[in-house]
Design an enzyme around this catalytic site. Structure first.
Site, PDB file in Angstrom:
ATOM      1  N   GLY A  54       0.852  -1.199   0.000  1.00 51.21           N
ATOM      2  CA  GLY A  54       0.000   0.000   0.000  1.00 51.21           C
ATOM      3  C   GLY A  54       0.885   1.247   0.000  1.00 51.21           C
ATOM      4  N   HIS A  86      -9.095   5.399   2.445  1.00 51.75           N
ATOM      5  CA  HIS A  86      -7.800   5.791   1.870  1.00 51.75           C
ATOM      6  C   HIS A  86      -7.450   7.266   2.035  1.00 51.75           C
ATOM      7  CE1 HIS A  86      -8.571   1.837   0.224  1.00 51.75           C
ATOM      8  NE2 HIS A  86      -7.266   1.732   0.117  1.00 51.75           N
ATOM      9  N   ASP A 128       0.306   1.583   9.039  1.00 53.75           N
ATOM     10  CA  ASP A 128      -0.206   0.840  10.200  1.00 53.75           C
ATOM     11  C   ASP A 128       0.761   0.829  11.390  1.00 53.75           C
ATOM     12  OD1 ASP A 128      -2.332   0.294   8.583  1.00 53.75           O
ATOM     13  OD2 ASP A 128      -1.914  -1.839   8.338  1.00 53.75           O
ATOM     14  N   ARG A 136     -24.285   7.538  13.672  1.00 60.80           N
ATOM     15  CA  ARG A 136     -23.825   7.614  12.284  1.00 60.80           C
ATOM     16  C   ARG A 136     -22.425   7.011  12.189  1.00 60.80           C
ATOM     17  NH1 ARG A 136     -28.397   8.913  11.494  1.00 60.80           N
ATOM     18  NH2 ARG A 136     -29.170  10.685  10.281  1.00 60.80           N
ATOM     19  N   MET A 145      -8.130   2.909   9.575  1.00 58.80           N
ATOM     20  CA  MET A 145      -7.315   1.789   9.062  1.00 58.80           C
ATOM     21  C   MET A 145      -6.477   1.139  10.151  1.00 58.80           C
ATOM     22  SD  MET A 145      -6.040   2.575   5.205  1.00 58.80           S
ATOM     23  CE  MET A 145      -7.116   2.242   3.814  1.00 58.80           C
ATOM     24  N   GLU A 178       5.475  -5.398   5.575  1.00 61.32           N
ATOM     25  CA  GLU A 178       5.746  -6.798   5.900  1.00 61.32           C
ATOM     26  C   GLU A 178       5.887  -7.701   4.671  1.00 61.32           C
ATOM     27  OE1 GLU A 178       3.101  -9.409   7.534  1.00 61.32           O
ATOM     28  OE2 GLU A 178       4.767 -10.311   8.632  1.00 61.32           O
ATOM     29  N   ARG A 205     -25.511  13.159  18.492  1.00 56.19           N
ATOM     30  CA  ARG A 205     -25.394  11.810  17.920  1.00 56.19           C
ATOM     31  C   ARG A 205     -24.172  11.066  18.461  1.00 56.19           C
ATOM     32  NH1 ARG A 205     -26.410  13.808  11.735  1.00 56.19           N
ATOM     33  NH2 ARG A 205     -28.632  13.317  11.661  1.00 56.19           N
ATOM     34  N   GLN A 219      -6.758   8.424   4.660  1.00 59.49           N
ATOM     35  CA  GLN A 219      -5.658   8.359   5.635  1.00 59.49           C
ATOM     36  C   GLN A 219      -4.301   8.123   4.989  1.00 59.49           C
ATOM     37  OE1 GLN A 219      -7.341   5.761   9.173  1.00 59.49           O
ATOM     38  NE2 GLN A 219      -8.395   5.376   7.264  1.00 59.49           N
TER      39      GLN A 219
HETATM   40  O1  F6P Z   1      -1.379  -1.881   5.126  1.00 61.17           O
HETATM   41  C1  F6P Z   1      -1.796  -0.582   4.965  1.00 61.17           C
HETATM   42  C2  F6P Z   1      -3.277  -0.516   4.712  1.00 61.17           C
HETATM   43  O2  F6P Z   1      -3.641   0.825   4.495  1.00 61.17           O
HETATM   44  C3  F6P Z   1      -4.151  -1.135   5.804  1.00 61.17           C
HETATM   45  O3  F6P Z   1      -4.360  -0.274   6.885  1.00 61.17           O
HETATM   46  C4  F6P Z   1      -5.398  -1.458   5.028  1.00 61.17           C
HETATM   47  O4  F6P Z   1      -6.107  -2.525   5.606  1.00 61.17           O
HETATM   48  C5  F6P Z   1      -4.884  -1.863   3.690  1.00 61.17           C
HETATM   49  O5  F6P Z   1      -3.631  -1.238   3.543  1.00 61.17           O
HETATM   50  C6  F6P Z   1      -5.791  -1.460   2.551  1.00 61.17           C
HETATM   51  O6  F6P Z   1      -5.275  -1.974   1.380  1.00 61.17           O
HETATM   52  P1  F6P Z   1      -5.727  -1.527  -0.092  1.00 61.17           P
HETATM   53  O7  F6P Z   1      -5.121  -0.183  -0.363  1.00 61.17           O
HETATM   54  O8  F6P Z   1      -5.150  -2.570  -0.959  1.00 61.17           O
HETATM   55  O9  F6P Z   1      -7.211  -1.440  -0.088  1.00 61.17           O
END
Ligand code: F6P
Length: 342
Positions: A12, A272, A128, A266, A170, A104, A163, A274
């Site tokens: 990612g 993404h 992460d 809600r 993520m 990883e 609310r 983030q």
């Molecule tokens: O490993 C980073 C990460 O942003 C995780 O927090 C999330 O679960 C995953 O990648 C999302 O992956 P993709 O961009 O392939 O949807």
């Protein structure tokens, strides 16, 4: 012929990748080394898809999110024949070695390649922050700041409408982003994968808070959080490293809170957002220092090693130490955060 190295970014994307690429190119230039950038992670090395990188190609990329090289979750050990193709690319281009920037999976592949005789130095990245053997990975600080700002924004609308706002953040197997953005943003409950969710307890906390006059609550949930006795919520798609795509736990928890407390609820999924946009100063500097050190490890011939932040120092550690086991949130840290719940 000048010495020549390759660089790739895999997994990612995350803010801070471009500062790493820039730093490698600029540091290599000091010693007159050439840098080739492979496109889209290991895929580019397998397919021989690359672009030469020089001062001009990295000019202006420091504040840019994403990666100018592109990325993918390609696993070079997945398809038969890919490993030979990858080795051919390195041989044909007469590459001295490779710098692999990734989390990883990318680093796990790098580690296996080192055992196959490929010369690789690693640079750890992931929003992460769940990689072992480094205090922080770049991208994480930016993600925490973005999530914190979103929690701040949710506060004002939650308060106006009385609310409960559930915000899904993520974090696949580790709840670092949810925990630290939740702490920084003053979330009223934080739910992370490391501690299975007791929904009755969550609802009790919210009810208690409302009973003392508060009319709104913010619940920060990591996407990998699990309800006690339930599986993680994911769709069926797997990537090449066998990971499921997560998402949906926020809605499940939001529905349960509304049903059990009667408070209008809600759900917001940050997704993404983030991972996008400009890196913070911390991530720009960490990426820069990692890039410089990675080139120095190449020169020292420290293949199978990756750069790492330990305290305030950038050091070399074996890639093996980082992969295999994730760095999750320690129980004591989560217990400390619980002081602020409700
Ligand atoms: O490993 C980073 C990460 O942003 C995780 O927090 C999330 O679960 C995953 O990648 C999302 O992956 P993709 O961009 O392939 O949807």
């Amino acid at each position: 012929m000048r010495q020549r190295i390759g660089i790739l970014t895999g997994g990612g994307d995350c803010p801070g990748l471009n500062p790493v690429i820039r730093a490698v190119v600029k540091r290599a230039a000091v010693d007159g080394w050439e840098v080739l950038g492979f496109r889209n992670g290991w895929k580019g090395v397998v397919e021989g898809d690359f672009t030469p990188l020089d001062d001009n190609s990295v000019s202006g990329i420091l504040p840019k999110g994403g990666t100018i090289l592109g990325t993918s979750r390609t696993n070079p050990f997945k398809k038969s024949g890919d490993l030979d193709k990858l080795k051919n690319t390195l041989r044909n281009l007469q590459l001295h070695s490779l710098i692999a920037v990734g989390g990883e999976d990318t680093l796990g592949a790098a580690n296996k390649l080192v055992k196959e005789g490929v010369k690789v130095v690693g640079v750890p990245k992931t929003i992460d922050n769940d990689l072992n053997a480094t205090d922080y990975t770049f991208g994480y600080d930016t993600a925490v700041n973005i999530a914190m700002e979103c929690i701040d924004r949710l506060h004002t609308t939650a308060e106006s409408h009385n609310r409960v706002m559930v915000v899904e953040i993520m974090g696949r197997h580790a709840g670092w982003i949810a925990l630290e953005s939740g702490l920084a943003g003053g979330a009223d409950v934080i739910l992370i994968p490391e501690s299975p969710v007791d929904i009755e307890k969550v609802c009790k906390l919210i009810k208690k808070r409302h009973a003392r006059g508060k009319t709104f609550s913010i619940v920060a949930v990591a996407e990998g959080a699990v309800l006690k006795d339930q599986e993680v919520i994911a769709d069926q798609k797997l990537d090449q490293f066998g990971h499921v795509r997560l998402g949906g736990v926020g809605q499940v928890i939001g529905d349960l809170i509304e049903k059990k407390t009667g408070f209008e609820t809600r759900v917001t999924v940050l997704g993404h957002i983030q991972r996008g946009g400009s890196p913070t100063a911390f991530d720009r500097i960490l990426g820069t220092r990692f890039g410089v050190k990675a080139f120095e490890l190449v020169k020292e011939g420290k293949f199978g090693y990756m750069v790492s932040l330990q305290g305030r120092n950038i050091v070399a550690v074996r890639i093996e130490e980082a992969v295999g086991q994730l760095k999750t949130v320690p129980a004591q840290y989560y217990e400390m955060a619980e002081i602020f719940f409700g």
